[in-house]
Scaffold this motif. Sequence first.
Motif, PDB file in Angstrom:
ATOM      1  N   ASP A 299      33.655  28.597  41.011  1.00 29.57           N
ATOM      2  CA  ASP A 299      33.273  28.458  39.608  1.00 29.57           C
ATOM      3  C   ASP A 299      32.881  29.789  38.987  1.00 29.57           C
ATOM      4  O   ASP A 299      32.286  29.832  37.902  1.00 29.57           O
ATOM      5  CB  ASP A 299      32.114  27.465  39.468  1.00 29.57           C
ATOM      6  CG  ASP A 299      30.889  27.893  40.284  1.00 29.57           C
ATOM      7  OD1 ASP A 299      30.950  28.950  40.950  1.00 29.57           O
ATOM      8  OD2 ASP A 299      29.885  27.163  40.250  1.00 29.57           O
ATOM      9  N   ARG A 300      33.220  30.892  39.652  1.00 32.68           N
ATOM     10  CA  ARG A 300      32.871  32.204  39.120  1.00 32.68           C
ATOM     11  C   ARG A 300      34.120  32.997  38.780  1.00 32.68           C
ATOM     12  O   ARG A 300      35.114  32.988  39.518  1.00 32.68           O
ATOM     13  CB  ARG A 300      32.020  32.994  40.109  1.00 32.68           C
ATOM     14  CG  ARG A 300      31.671  34.385  39.600  1.00 32.68           C
ATOM     15  CD  ARG A 300      30.465  34.969  40.255  1.00 32.68           C
ATOM     16  NE  ARG A 300      30.102  36.246  39.645  1.00 32.68           N
ATOM     17  CZ  ARG A 300      29.049  36.965  39.972  1.00 32.68           C
ATOM     18  NH1 ARG A 300      28.221  36.524  40.919  1.00 32.68           N
ATOM     19  NH2 ARG A 300      28.786  38.117  39.377  1.00 32.68           N
ATOM     20  N   ARG A 301      34.050  33.690  37.652  1.00 34.29           N
ATOM     21  CA  ARG A 301      35.126  34.565  37.224  1.00 34.29           C
ATOM     22  C   ARG A 301      34.680  36.011  37.443  1.00 34.29           C
ATOM     23  O   ARG A 301      33.701  36.468  36.845  1.00 34.29           O
ATOM     24  CB  ARG A 301      35.465  34.327  35.752  1.00 34.29           C
ATOM     25  CG  ARG A 301      36.632  35.169  35.231  1.00 34.29           C
ATOM     26  CD  ARG A 301      36.945  34.837  33.771  1.00 34.29           C
ATOM     27  NE  ARG A 301      38.075  35.599  33.278  1.00 34.29           N
ATOM     28  CZ  ARG A 301      39.351  35.278  33.491  1.00 34.29           C
ATOM     29  NH1 ARG A 301      39.638  34.181  34.183  1.00 34.29           N
ATOM     30  NH2 ARG A 301      40.328  36.021  33.017  1.00 34.29           N
ATOM     31  N   TRP A 302      35.377  36.711  38.301  1.00 33.96           N
ATOM     32  CA  TRP A 302      35.092  38.117  38.560  1.00 33.96           C
ATOM     33  C   TRP A 302      36.045  38.964  37.723  1.00 33.96           C
ATOM     34  O   TRP A 302      37.256  38.776  37.766  1.00 33.96           O
ATOM     35  CB  TRP A 302      35.286  38.449  40.034  1.00 33.96           C
ATOM     36  CG  TRP A 302      34.381  37.710  40.976  1.00 33.96           C
ATOM     37  CD1 TRP A 302      34.648  36.531  41.613  1.00 33.96           C
ATOM     38  CD2 TRP A 302      33.076  38.106  41.392  1.00 33.96           C
ATOM     39  NE1 TRP A 302      33.588  36.167  42.412  1.00 33.96           N
ATOM     40  CE2 TRP A 302      32.604  37.117  42.295  1.00 33.96           C
ATOM     41  CE3 TRP A 302      32.242  39.193  41.100  1.00 33.96           C
ATOM     42  CZ2 TRP A 302      31.363  37.186  42.910  1.00 33.96           C
ATOM     43  CZ3 TRP A 302      31.001  39.262  41.713  1.00 33.96           C
ATOM     44  CH2 TRP A 302      30.562  38.280  42.598  1.00 33.96           C
ATOM     45  N   VAL A 303      35.498  39.899  36.965  1.00 33.55           N
ATOM     46  CA  VAL A 303      36.310  40.767  36.105  1.00 33.55           C
ATOM     47  C   VAL A 303      36.156  42.212  36.576  1.00 33.55           C
ATOM     48  O   VAL A 303      35.046  42.660  36.890  1.00 33.55           O
ATOM     49  CB  VAL A 303      35.896  40.638  34.632  1.00 33.55           C
ATOM     50  CG1 VAL A 303      36.737  41.559  33.742  1.00 33.55           C
ATOM     51  CG2 VAL A 303      36.040  39.188  34.165  1.00 33.55           C
ATOM     52  N   PHE A 304      37.266  42.916  36.616  1.00 35.02           N
ATOM     53  CA  PHE A 304      37.289  44.285  37.116  1.00 35.02           C
ATOM     54  C   PHE A 304      38.018  45.197  36.131  1.00 35.02           C
ATOM     55  O   PHE A 304      38.792  44.749  35.279  1.00 35.02           O
ATOM     56  CB  PHE A 304      38.027  44.360  38.455  1.00 35.02           C
ATOM     57  CG  PHE A 304      37.492  43.468  39.530  1.00 35.02           C
ATOM     58  CD1 PHE A 304      36.597  43.955  40.469  1.00 35.02           C
ATOM     59  CD2 PHE A 304      37.893  42.138  39.625  1.00 35.02           C
ATOM     60  CE1 PHE A 304      36.108  43.134  41.482  1.00 35.02           C
ATOM     61  CE2 PHE A 304      37.412  41.314  40.634  1.00 35.02           C
ATOM     62  CZ  PHE A 304      36.514  41.815  41.562  1.00 35.02           C
ATOM     63  N   LEU A 305      37.790  46.495  36.309  1.00 34.47           N
ATOM     64  CA  LEU A 305      38.581  47.528  35.657  1.00 34.47           C
ATOM     65  C   LEU A 305      39.189  48.408  36.734  1.00 34.47           C
ATOM     66  O   LEU A 305      38.530  48.697  37.746  1.00 34.47           O
ATOM     67  CB  LEU A 305      37.727  48.408  34.746  1.00 34.47           C
ATOM     68  CG  LEU A 305      37.409  47.920  33.338  1.00 34.47           C
ATOM     69  CD1 LEU A 305      36.484  48.923  32.658  1.00 34.47           C
ATOM     70  CD2 LEU A 305      38.674  47.743  32.522  1.00 34.47           C
ATOM     71  N   SER A 306      40.410  48.819  36.537  1.00 33.58           N
ATOM     72  CA  SER A 306      41.031  49.770  37.437  1.00 33.58           C
ATOM     73  C   SER A 306      41.399  51.017  36.651  1.00 33.58           C
ATOM     74  O   SER A 306      42.028  50.929  35.594  1.00 33.58           O
ATOM     75  CB  SER A 306      42.286  49.183  38.083  1.00 33.58           C
ATOM     76  OG  SER A 306      42.951  50.162  38.848  1.00 33.58           O
ATOM     77  N   ARG A 307      40.966  52.157  37.167  1.00 33.74           N
ATOM     78  CA  ARG A 307      41.409  53.426  36.594  1.00 33.74           C
ATOM     79  C   ARG A 307      42.387  54.049  37.572  1.00 33.74           C
ATOM     80  O   ARG A 307      42.014  54.459  38.669  1.00 33.74           O
ATOM     81  CB  ARG A 307      40.229  54.368  36.347  1.00 33.74           C
ATOM     82  CG  ARG A 307      40.691  55.740  35.862  1.00 33.74           C
ATOM     83  CD  ARG A 307      39.576  56.583  35.331  1.00 33.74           C
ATOM     84  NE  ARG A 307      38.603  56.957  36.344  1.00 33.74           N
ATOM     85  CZ  ARG A 307      37.895  58.088  36.289  1.00 33.74           C
ATOM     86  NH1 ARG A 307      38.070  58.927  35.283  1.00 33.74           N
ATOM     87  NH2 ARG A 307      37.013  58.356  37.220  1.00 33.74           N
ATOM     88  N   SER A 308      43.657  54.107  37.190  1.00 38.28           N
ATOM     89  CA  SER A 308      44.680  54.678  38.055  1.00 38.28           C
ATOM     90  C   SER A 308      44.629  56.191  37.951  1.00 38.28           C
ATOM     91  O   SER A 308      44.927  56.761  36.901  1.00 38.28           O
ATOM     92  CB  SER A 308      46.062  54.158  37.667  1.00 38.28           C
ATOM     93  OG  SER A 308      46.148  52.769  37.905  1.00 38.28           O
ATOM     94  N   LEU A 309      44.271  56.813  39.042  1.00 38.44           N
ATOM     95  CA  LEU A 309      44.150  58.270  39.073  1.00 38.44           C
ATOM     96  C   LEU A 309      45.509  58.921  39.275  1.00 38.44           C
ATOM     97  O   LEU A 309      45.840  59.922  38.624  1.00 38.44           O
ATOM     98  CB  LEU A 309      43.195  58.681  40.197  1.00 38.44           C
ATOM     99  CG  LEU A 309      41.811  58.012  40.155  1.00 38.44           C
ATOM    100  CD1 LEU A 309      41.030  58.343  41.409  1.00 38.44           C
ATOM    101  CD2 LEU A 309      41.050  58.446  38.908  1.00 38.44           C
ATOM    102  N   THR A 310      46.277  58.366  40.203  1.00 34.28           N
ATOM    103  CA  THR A 310      47.677  58.729  40.411  1.00 34.28           C
ATOM    104  C   THR A 310      48.407  57.416  40.668  1.00 34.28           C
ATOM    105  O   THR A 310      47.795  56.349  40.675  1.00 34.28           O
ATOM    106  CB  THR A 310      47.856  59.670  41.621  1.00 34.28           C
ATOM    107  OG1 THR A 310      47.617  58.933  42.825  1.00 34.28           O
ATOM    108  CG2 THR A 310      46.902  60.855  41.553  1.00 34.28           C
TER     109      THR A 310
END
Length: 698
Positions: free
Chosen positions: A247-258
């Motif tokens: 019942d949990r929504r995990w939200v992420f950000l990805s910063r692509s370095l290469t």
Amino acid sequence: MLRTAFAALLLVTPALAAAQAEEDPYLWLEDIEGERALEQVEQWNARTEADLAATPGFDEHRARALALLNDENQIAAPDEIQGDHVTNFWIDGEHPRGLWRISPLDAYLDGTPEWRVLIDVGALGDEEGTSWVWHGANCLAPDYTRCLVSLSPGGGDADVTREFDVAAGAFVEDGFMIPEAKHSVTWLDANRLVVATDYGEGSMTNSGYARIAKIWERGTPLSEAQTLFEGTAENIGVGPFAAVDGDRRWVFLSRSLTFWTSEVLLVGPDGLQRVPMPETASEQDVFDGQLIVRLNEALETESGVLPSGALVAYDLTAIAAGEEPAPSLVMAPNESQAIEEVAVSGGVLWVKALDDVSGRLFALRRAEDGSWTQEAMALPDNATIHIAATGDDIALATVEGMLMPPSLYAVHEDGRVADVQSLPAQFDASAMTVEQRFATSADGTRIPYFLVRPRDVEGPVPTFIHAYGGFRAAQTPTYLTQQPYRSGPLGLFWVEAGNAYVLANIRGGGEYGPAWHEAALRENRQRSFDDLAAVGEDLIATGVTSAGHLGISGRSNGGVLVGAAANQRPDLYSAVISGSPLTDMQRYSHLLAGASWMGEYGNPDVPEDWAFMRLYSPYQNLRAVEGYPATFYYLSTLDDRVHPGHARKMAVRHQELGQTFYFREYREGGHSVGADRTEDAMRAALLYAFLNRELGAE
């Protein structure tokens, strides 16, 4: 996998870029929709079509190709299981742009789906006066009543995202709408989105992707969204992604370095927390509060070394609390395996792996003490397997082979396997055989390949090899009516006529995990060309084919492959198919998304990198040579990933050198070329006529 990585980027040198421009007399062909460039394209198109369409049997092959591609006996592959419903995107002869539709899950699993059409993409395009191409939908769990629908005008990577009401079957008036751009977006909750898009001047990276992510609240203009994170222009891009765990929504950000490195951040109510995973690792899914990550290089920990290619888990609750938990081992593949796909149902972590390029599906379970067990599922051997979707207690998986029609199976958590849909054969496979063989490359490495040919063939026959060899992308055998990729039933037509078709698993791909890819990375690219040559030489040595009757095929990164291969071994190959190709490695990083791939190839503006790239770059190494193989280029004007100038400039150089070439540039379709199957059928017929002419087939 939760997201698609962007790609690597280094700063360009303006002085060198200017020098390149002065040396290249054909830069005018890089003007994508320039009048002079398109006039030349139309001349080449017309000449190619007039020449090859006059081949006896051409119209019959085109009609049959279209019938096969539009065959209503196709798997209604699930896009997503949404609670007690399932969605599907369906294309047939009456709906070439497709229907997005939904059915109760029980009816779908019983083989009697009750479809309700949500969006008719073709009708929507007619109504709105835009040539829409479907790019997918992101629906908010657990209710799945609101979705973010993405549509591309013409089929490029850039698209428009609009909020859709599933119950009403209509776009939400005054709902969320993100204008056309190369953007990424996910739900934070029902009234907020995390959006990384083009916010105006300075908001995109040098690779052409978003560098700023913002939180956008319903009822406010996008221009007032609050900044969550900013990357730099030198990054590849910034993008959000999410996973539902119970019942949990995990939200992420990805910063692509290469292209091959990234930083992952957990979005929480108190801000961002960095996930302590290696920058080279790839996040896969969330299970039981654990972020599942695939290691792409070995990782030393206090408890020992975790091997490259393994799955490990990070405790998200600890990360959210500001801690840096150590990873725990979930699954380590053996030397012949590569983990390709990961998905989650209620109590199982599903893992699709390759074992000597054949698919295997495993069910993994986590015990109370944190240990993991795994069980192999009873699916057909020697096949390509794909996890299509997962629900509360099942995984839906497709299974197929070159001579095995696709089937869809429901794999239950208790190990039961049920056949949901199996397609009838589209051709008589009894007269054909498929086998896996191994060639030996220049450095002694065994290179697997799949060979399809008539069962009772005697003596050498014309043969063509399809390969890719890059970006950790494994090439697996699918049904012959879809081989090779984006060429429809070309492989089927070829084998039915008494010839041989080969799918080669050369280095640079992911067939044996990260090491197989790294073996042909950057300065080691030559290994992929050597591997392809080894397969070709093995086919001749074993009597499958003979000199003068061997062709090669590749698209996108495969354009680098076949272009370099033709330049290096014109004695070995007699025909080349090059789709949406990358060919000018001196300028690729200055064209469209090219800068994002420098982690794969290198930076041509750095002298040390150009020193090894210049040795194989297809455009720079094309030369006058006796017996140079005839080449067929196919591509799309609206490809906003690989610039059409790559193929155009190769064509004009062939013309200058008096070499045989064929060219077809489709005006729509993006990097995948065809915006509908009519073009795919035309291309299959043209390529079949080309191979017949150039390889001496009957």
